[in-house]
Design a protein around this motif. Sequence first.
Motif, PDB file in Angstrom:
ATOM      1  N   ILE A   1      14.565  36.563 -32.236  1.00 16.10           N
ATOM      2  CA  ILE A   1      14.132  35.664 -31.267  1.00 16.10           C
ATOM      3  C   ILE A   1      12.645  35.309 -31.425  1.00 16.10           C
ATOM      4  CG2 ILE A   1      16.257  35.433 -29.921  1.00 16.10           C
ATOM      5  CD1 ILE A   1      14.721  36.847 -27.790  1.00 16.10           C
ATOM      6  N   SER A   2      12.070  34.431 -30.834  1.00 18.05           N
ATOM      7  CA  SER A   2      10.516  34.376 -30.672  1.00 18.05           C
ATOM      8  C   SER A   2      10.158  33.637 -29.535  1.00 18.05           C
ATOM      9  CB  SER A   2       9.938  33.648 -31.867  1.00 18.05           C
ATOM     10  OG  SER A   2      10.346  32.393 -31.751  1.00 18.05           O
ATOM     11  N   GLY A   3       8.984  34.052 -28.764  1.00 21.36           N
ATOM     12  CA  GLY A   3       8.715  33.318 -27.499  1.00 21.36           C
ATOM     13  C   GLY A   3       9.065  34.192 -26.370  1.00 21.36           C
ATOM     14  N   ASP A   4       8.678  33.913 -25.017  1.00 26.71           N
ATOM     15  CA  ASP A   4       8.611  34.668 -23.740  1.00 26.71           C
ATOM     16  C   ASP A   4       9.676  33.824 -22.802  1.00 26.71           C
ATOM     17  OD1 ASP A   4       7.285  32.332 -22.936  1.00 26.71           O
ATOM     18  OD2 ASP A   4       5.580  33.475 -22.088  1.00 26.71           O
ATOM     19  N   SER A   5      10.448  32.695 -23.393  1.00 31.77           N
ATOM     20  CA  SER A   5      11.390  31.911 -22.647  1.00 31.77           C
ATOM     21  C   SER A   5      12.596  32.854 -22.058  1.00 31.77           C
ATOM     22  CB  SER A   5      12.001  30.836 -23.295  1.00 31.77           C
ATOM     23  OG  SER A   5      12.807  31.290 -24.333  1.00 31.77           O
ATOM     24  N   MET A   6      12.685  34.112 -22.590  1.00 26.72           N
ATOM     25  CA  MET A   6      14.094  34.813 -21.846  1.00 26.72           C
ATOM     26  C   MET A   6      13.621  36.340 -21.697  1.00 26.72           C
ATOM     27  SD  MET A   6      16.783  32.811 -21.865  1.00 26.72           S
ATOM     28  CE  MET A   6      18.339  34.221 -22.109  1.00 26.72           C
TER      29      MET A   6
END
Length: 264
Positions: A155-160
């Motif tokens: 996964i990538s990003g900080d949404s979780m």
Amino acid sequence: MKEQKIFFGSNLKFLRERRKMSQEELAKILNVTRAKLGALETGHTKSPQPEDYIEISNFFKISIDSLLKVDIGKLGELKLRELEAGNDIYVKGGNIRVLAISVDNSNTEHTEYVPVKAKAGYTGGGYSDPEYIADLPKYKLPHIPAQGTFRIFPISGDSMLPIPDGSDITGQFVEDWSSIKPDTPAIVILKAQDFVFKLVTFQQDGHILLQSLNSSYAPYMVEAEEVLEMWKFYAYTSRDMPDAATDLSTIIREIRELKSTLGK
């Protein structure tokens, strides 16, 4: 466009031999000659009659779609029993298909890893291609349950957050999307899009609500027909450590909340 490989002949032979039946025995049950059955198994009959497909499908209790498109001999015994029980077709949002998997020499399912560079190929049709799945990296992870099919997605990003960017999520395949509990964390494979890792809630009208743990990201709806696959969160691995003690307490609290959600 990649040519679709047909497995009907090899599947017919495999299923017959799995039941320890001779060609004569099966031919008698199907009301065909032994020579015709032999031709069907070897593929020398290029255009079997529709009645042949129906009779063979009914006898082995496996759909015609699976007999044609899936290399059944590569499936584990558990999957074979699911096929025979009528669980080979997954219908949600208009998608009709059989889950492609790979197995080792003892018929134990692999846990495949879908690397970042393979994402486009996976969503572009590789997810349902047994040969594509067989070429993915494979791992044996500790404590993976014997029941179920598992796969690993980056996964990538900080949404979780607090699950950090760059983590690898191990997910368990969800056959019936409507069976999942509200706010179930899951990898969702969407048509023509990247993978998304969200809290998933199946709506009665067929839509699916996707929410982030990070409250700065707004929730949104997708139509069920836009979803190719769903993999319920099982575990994650990460190479990152929290930078400060003040951040650690927040991470522990949010992980506890995530565990509580999973427990429910």
